[in-house]
Write an enzyme that holds these catalytic residues in place. Structure first.
Site, PDB file in Angstrom:
ATOM      1  N   ARG A  51      30.087 -45.318  83.750  1.00 28.03           N
ATOM      2  CA  ARG A  51      29.061 -45.807  84.675  1.00 28.03           C
ATOM      3  C   ARG A  51      28.025 -46.688  83.967  1.00 28.03           C
ATOM      4  NH1 ARG A  51      28.017 -41.228  86.568  1.00 28.03           N
ATOM      5  NH2 ARG A  51      29.090 -41.357  88.568  1.00 28.03           N
ATOM      6  N   TYR A  52      27.757 -46.395  82.714  1.00 28.38           N
ATOM      7  CA  TYR A  52      26.759 -47.131  81.930  1.00 28.38           C
ATOM      8  C   TYR A  52      27.447 -47.843  80.769  1.00 28.38           C
ATOM      9  CZ  TYR A  52      23.790 -43.793  84.423  1.00 28.38           C
ATOM     10  OH  TYR A  52      23.178 -43.028  85.394  1.00 28.38           O
ATOM     11  N   ARG A  60      28.054 -45.702  77.195  1.00 30.49           N
ATOM     12  CA  ARG A  60      28.488 -44.315  77.143  1.00 30.49           C
ATOM     13  C   ARG A  60      29.485 -44.016  78.258  1.00 30.49           C
ATOM     14  NH1 ARG A  60      23.528 -45.291  78.841  1.00 30.49           N
ATOM     15  NH2 ARG A  60      22.527 -44.149  80.552  1.00 30.49           N
ATOM     16  N   CYS A  84      35.706 -23.989  84.813  1.00 32.17           N
ATOM     17  CA  CYS A  84      34.388 -23.541  84.367  1.00 32.17           C
ATOM     18  C   CYS A  84      34.403 -22.029  84.179  1.00 32.17           C
ATOM     19  CB  CYS A  84      33.310 -23.890  85.388  1.00 32.17           C
ATOM     20  SG  CYS A  84      33.065 -25.662  85.671  1.00 32.17           S
ATOM     21  N   CYS A  87      29.117 -22.863  90.221  1.00 33.81           N
ATOM     22  CA  CYS A  87      27.797 -22.937  90.840  1.00 33.81           C
ATOM     23  C   CYS A  87      27.949 -23.344  92.301  1.00 33.81           C
ATOM     24  CB  CYS A  87      26.938 -23.967  90.107  1.00 33.81           C
ATOM     25  SG  CYS A  87      26.830 -23.677  88.324  1.00 33.81           S
ATOM     26  N   CYS A 103      27.350 -27.236  92.968  1.00 28.12           N
ATOM     27  CA  CYS A 103      28.002 -28.188  92.072  1.00 28.12           C
ATOM     28  C   CYS A 103      28.357 -29.491  92.787  1.00 28.12           C
ATOM     29  CB  CYS A 103      29.265 -27.559  91.490  1.00 28.12           C
ATOM     30  SG  CYS A 103      30.168 -28.654  90.370  1.00 28.12           S
ATOM     31  N   ARG A 158      30.542 -31.504  91.737  1.00 29.10           N
ATOM     32  CA  ARG A 158      31.993 -31.705  91.581  1.00 29.10           C
ATOM     33  C   ARG A 158      32.765 -30.540  92.204  1.00 29.10           C
ATOM     34  NH1 ARG A 158      30.860 -33.539  85.748  1.00 29.10           N
ATOM     35  NH2 ARG A 158      30.656 -35.794  85.965  1.00 29.10           N
ATOM     36  N   ASP A 186      22.115 -33.018  94.313  1.00 29.10           N
ATOM     37  CA  ASP A 186      22.992 -34.045  94.887  1.00 29.10           C
ATOM     38  C   ASP A 186      23.467 -33.629  96.274  1.00 29.10           C
ATOM     39  OD1 ASP A 186      23.098 -35.836  92.591  1.00 29.10           O
ATOM     40  OD2 ASP A 186      24.190 -34.210  91.600  1.00 29.10           O
ATOM     41  N   ASP A 234      20.323 -38.988  90.768  1.00 31.83           N
ATOM     42  CA  ASP A 234      21.555 -39.779  90.704  1.00 31.83           C
ATOM     43  C   ASP A 234      21.696 -40.486  92.044  1.00 31.83           C
ATOM     44  OD1 ASP A 234      23.429 -39.990  88.476  1.00 31.83           O
ATOM     45  OD2 ASP A 234      23.276 -37.810  88.403  1.00 31.83           O
ATOM     46  N   LYS A 236      21.466 -43.167  87.419  1.00 37.16           N
ATOM     47  CA  LYS A 236      20.421 -42.164  87.371  1.00 37.16           C
ATOM     48  C   LYS A 236      19.083 -42.836  87.096  1.00 37.16           C
ATOM     49  CE  LYS A 236      21.636 -38.340  85.223  1.00 37.16           C
ATOM     50  NZ  LYS A 236      22.772 -39.061  84.633  1.00 37.16           N
TER      51      LYS A 236
END
Length: 346
Positions: free
Chosen positions: A91-92, A95, A104, A108, A111, A113, A274, A311, A318
């Protein structure tokens, strides 16, 4: 009742005494869509008699998760839009995210995702897909940092972690490697000396970012796990999601940030929630988040001030959205809301 193993179903939650049996039909419907996993350490922290328990709100499924609101989408921050090859998000410019696993230690309830993690979600990268991901990184000299995320990379075996680190160490233009994880808090005994050694990429600056949202997650065992990482020469950062009923008051957020600093973890990001499906009951408004950041400024040490970020949906990046203390030209506000002329008049 203390859980002796990770709880992975609504029935297991009821058997452990964490949810009432009459809630099972509704919670089984949630678990059929979104993965459930609560480690023994987190299960032990939950007070089932407290409907507002901040640990329960993060990990116990709720019927509200099946209520979708306008604007909620499966990929709220646009990972797929910026995924040139499987397992990479670029995205950037300088990085990339590397996502070797979608598994995981815990799942959560907020989440972003949530549609792809878990046993029924996206598969772990195959050897061929991992080769393609590393080829993508190696072929782009502008990539300075690789953020290993998922899923949670620390659920991988030390052998697989070591392989990732060694392959990143072999790419000269990659200078920084960052691992994002919840494991030191939710399964601290898994942070063995072998795991810590596997995180090190020779010649690279390696960081570990710990995701925690309430100070009770920073148990003595969690702090000891973090100490094993930090004492091995790997600095740690924090990531926190702003969650209604968990950390959306100054005392709770301030205590968490102090807990990080006491554990030698630098507070880094406070993420606005999000718009993932079925998460509205855990989201605050931006206005509430900005007011919260104002409230902890001045009351808590400067070391305890995370950057409040959003985001932008659809993968636009972000941005910081914290309060502005220069809102009026020629005036600056102090932490108590008082206005003062600036530059000072003679």
């Amino acid at each position: 009742m203390t859980a002796a193993r990770t709880l992975r179903s609504a029935a297991a939650l009821a058997e452990a005494g964490l949810v009432a049996p009459e809630r099972l039909p509704a919670l089984e419907a949630v678990a059929a869509r979104y993965a459930v996993a609560i480690t023994p350490v987190m299960a032990e922290l939950i007070d089932p008699a407290n409907e507002s328990d901040p640990i329960a709100r993060q990990f116990l499924p709720q019927a509200a998760e099946l209520v979708e609101n306008p604007g909620e989408v499966a990929d709220p921050i646009g990972d797929e839009t910026h995924s040139p090859v499987e397992g990479i998000v670029h995205r950037y410019p300088d990085r990339v995210l590397l996502k070797p696993t979608h598994t995981c230690a815990v799942y959560c309830r907020f989440c972003f995702r949530r549609e792809v993690v878990g046993p029924d979600g996206a598969s772990n990268l195959t050897p061929e897909q991992l080769d393609a991901a590393f080829a993508y990184i190696a072929g782009r000299p502008e990539i300075w940092e690789v953020i290993v995320t998922g899923g949670d990379p620390l659920v991988l075996s030390p052998r697989r972690l070591r392989d990732l680190s060694e392959r990143l160490a072999a790419i000269d233009h990659v200078k920084v490697v960052r691992f994002h994880t919840r494991v030191p808090a939710v399964d601290p005994e898994a942070v063995t000396d072998e795991v810590v050694a596997a995180l090190k990429a020779s010649g690279k600056a390696v960081y570990v970012a710990l995701h925690a949202n309430h100070v009770r997650e920073l148990t003595p065992a969690a702090r000891a796990a973090c100490a094993r990482i930090i004492d091995a020469g790997v600095p740690m950062l924090s990531q926190t999601v702003l969650l209604k009923g968990v950390n959306d008051d100054p005392e709770a957020l301030g205590a968490l940030m102090r807990g990080f600093v006491e554990t030698r973890i630098r507070p880094y990001y406070l993420h606005h929630g999000d718009h993932a499906p079925g998460t509205a009951h855990l989201r605050t408004s931006v206005e509430e988040g900005r007011a919260l950041m104002r409230a902890i400024r001045g009351r808590f040490s400067g070391l305890c001030q995370p950057t409040y970020v959003l985001d932008i949906p659809d993968g636009h990046g972000k941005v910081p959205i914290g309060p502005d203390y220069l809102a009026v030209k020629g005036e600056v506000e102090d932490p108590n809301g008082g206005a003062h002329a600036y530059p000072p008049k003679g």
